[in-house]
Design an enzyme around this catalytic site. Sequence first.
Site, PDB file in Angstrom:
ATOM      1  N   ASP A 202       0.831  -1.210   0.000  1.00 49.41           N
ATOM      2  CA  ASP A 202       0.000   0.000   0.000  1.00 49.41           C
ATOM      3  C   ASP A 202       0.864   1.258   0.000  1.00 49.41           C
ATOM      4  OD1 ASP A 202      -2.752   1.194   0.466  1.00 49.41           O
ATOM      5  OD2 ASP A 202      -1.658   2.053   2.166  1.00 49.41           O
ATOM      6  N   GLU A 246       1.631  -0.429  -5.014  1.00 48.02           N
ATOM      7  CA  GLU A 246       0.654   0.620  -5.334  1.00 48.02           C
ATOM      8  C   GLU A 246       1.372   1.957  -5.328  1.00 48.02           C
ATOM      9  OE1 GLU A 246      -3.189   3.136  -3.927  1.00 48.02           O
ATOM     10  OE2 GLU A 246      -1.539   2.647  -2.591  1.00 48.02           O
TER      11      GLU A 246
HETATM   12  C1  NOJ Z   1      -4.236   3.310  -0.809  1.00 47.93           C
HETATM   13  C2  NOJ Z   1      -5.444   2.465  -0.545  1.00 47.93           C
HETATM   14  O1  NOJ Z   1      -5.829   1.806  -1.708  1.00 47.93           O
HETATM   15  C3  NOJ Z   1      -6.504   3.395  -0.009  1.00 47.93           C
HETATM   16  O2  NOJ Z   1      -7.758   2.781   0.080  1.00 47.93           O
HETATM   17  C4  NOJ Z   1      -6.048   3.915   1.331  1.00 47.93           C
HETATM   18  O3  NOJ Z   1      -6.975   4.861   1.816  1.00 47.93           O
HETATM   19  C5  NOJ Z   1      -4.666   4.579   1.236  1.00 47.93           C
HETATM   20  N1  NOJ Z   1      -3.739   3.833   0.433  1.00 47.93           N
HETATM   21  C6  NOJ Z   1      -4.063   4.755   2.609  1.00 47.93           C
HETATM   22  O4  NOJ Z   1      -3.700   3.525   3.147  1.00 47.93           O
END
Ligand code: NOJ
Length: 520
Positions: A202, A246
Amino acid sequence: MSGTWWRGAAIYQVYLRSFADGNGDGIGDLAGLRAKLPYLAELGIDAIWLNPWYLSPMADGGYDVADYRVIEPAFGDLAEAEKYIEQAHALGIRTIIDVVPNHGSDQQVWFQQALAAGPGSPERERFIFRVGRGESGQLPPNDWQSIFNGPAWTRVPDGEWYLHLFAPEQPDFNWRNAEVVREFHDILRFWLDRGVDGIRIDSAAVLIKDLDSVEESYTDHDAVHDIYREWRRITDSYDGRFLVGEMWMPDQERFALYLRPDEMHTAFNFDFLSRPWQADELRASIDLTLATHGPIGAPPTWVLSNHDVTRPVTKYGRPDTSFDHADRRHGMVTDPPLGERRARAAALLAMALPGSVYVYQGEELGLPEVEDLPDDLLQDPIWTRSGRTDRGRDGCRVPLPWSGAEPPFGFGSGTPWLPQPADWKDLTVEAQQADQSSMLALYRDALRIRRTELGDGILTWLDSEPGVLAFVRESGITCVVNLTDAPVDLPPHQSLLLTSAPLDHTRLPPDTTAWLHPSS
Ligand code: NOJ
């Protein structure tokens, strides 16, 4: 399946609290997911990516993790998670979990210890605490803004401030602290030892901060790569496991650095999802993606939706079909039949491209964004932190409709945590299973052909008129997408494998994709 199965996999994203509810409390859970595994096996996917399933106060839907080794009780427990992994494996489905390294929850033991131990303590060193500016430290240490709006700093009773790039309930870890680095190595091993096949990372690009900079300086610092080299080493010490990062980064050259052979195996390709429904834009994105990934040997990924972005059926029906976090275009007029038509065509395009493909739950049902959720039920922290000006991401997180003619549409016996629109009765799995022209039937057919016939060879563009995308894969399978507003001729072919809408006699209508076998 081979050790590099992930290079061409079809991966289904399960947003657990909205997938299926096994115990009737209105929140999806592992019992619900386990019961629906046969549905996913039949859909023809290779793996499931689960959003965070850990103990969490749910300030950000589970991206505020209170304990990375404990399953959130509303979802189940560790024994059940292990059972789920095993049961999925038995059906040939692998599991990818979500690891959140940038921040934890303010309820996490470490953060509570940091608050108790006070300024200057080793406990505070695991996070990013600073004194404030101004005579009495009453101003935040710098002017950084949270990604969810508002200041990125919150003051604690003893006067220090801590950094949170997201909500105040999500304090950022200090990645220059050796204990933090070690802790996450242990967390990775904890789950890899339990048989997970992949790790989604993440907010992967923002772990290292330069607090002395006047600019907001937290994205893509060189030192972040050292973190992922270590993670790669750990992941590769297990067989057939992989990392998917991500990172929302416009600079594709910088993006590619994360995919060097000793870093992440793959990363989400958000460029493709952000582009408007226009042939030149999509072709440019595909070319850019292939050019970025090719030289480093990393497989591209193709993503049309996830739990953070507008549902494709709604997005592609709008006058502006691009996606941008900064302006989510809530409430913009949309043409649902047009959006659905384009979403079907886009799905066949994404699934014909080389690399892996992600399908977000409900995408295969053609669910629209729910734009009229009652204000008081919205849970995304973006809603309150924006002063109720940005409705956030709840509209793509509404619990799935499985069966029946009215809510809760077989989601579970309780009241779903977000209400489902009454008109979803035609979009249930049950309704679509009985309909050969449904979105579900299209996804099923496409995933089957992709798995059995598409192959993993290269893509070659074919000559086509403006507004038409046409390419052939090494296996011979040809994909043609018509983004003009008039029917076009298909190239000579032996057989038609699949189309996203019926042909207009022999011609490909607007906003339609065809897969075909060319004549030899
Ligand atoms: C990316 C995640 O996909 C999202 O849902 C989240 O709010 C943020 N990162 C923070 O963790």
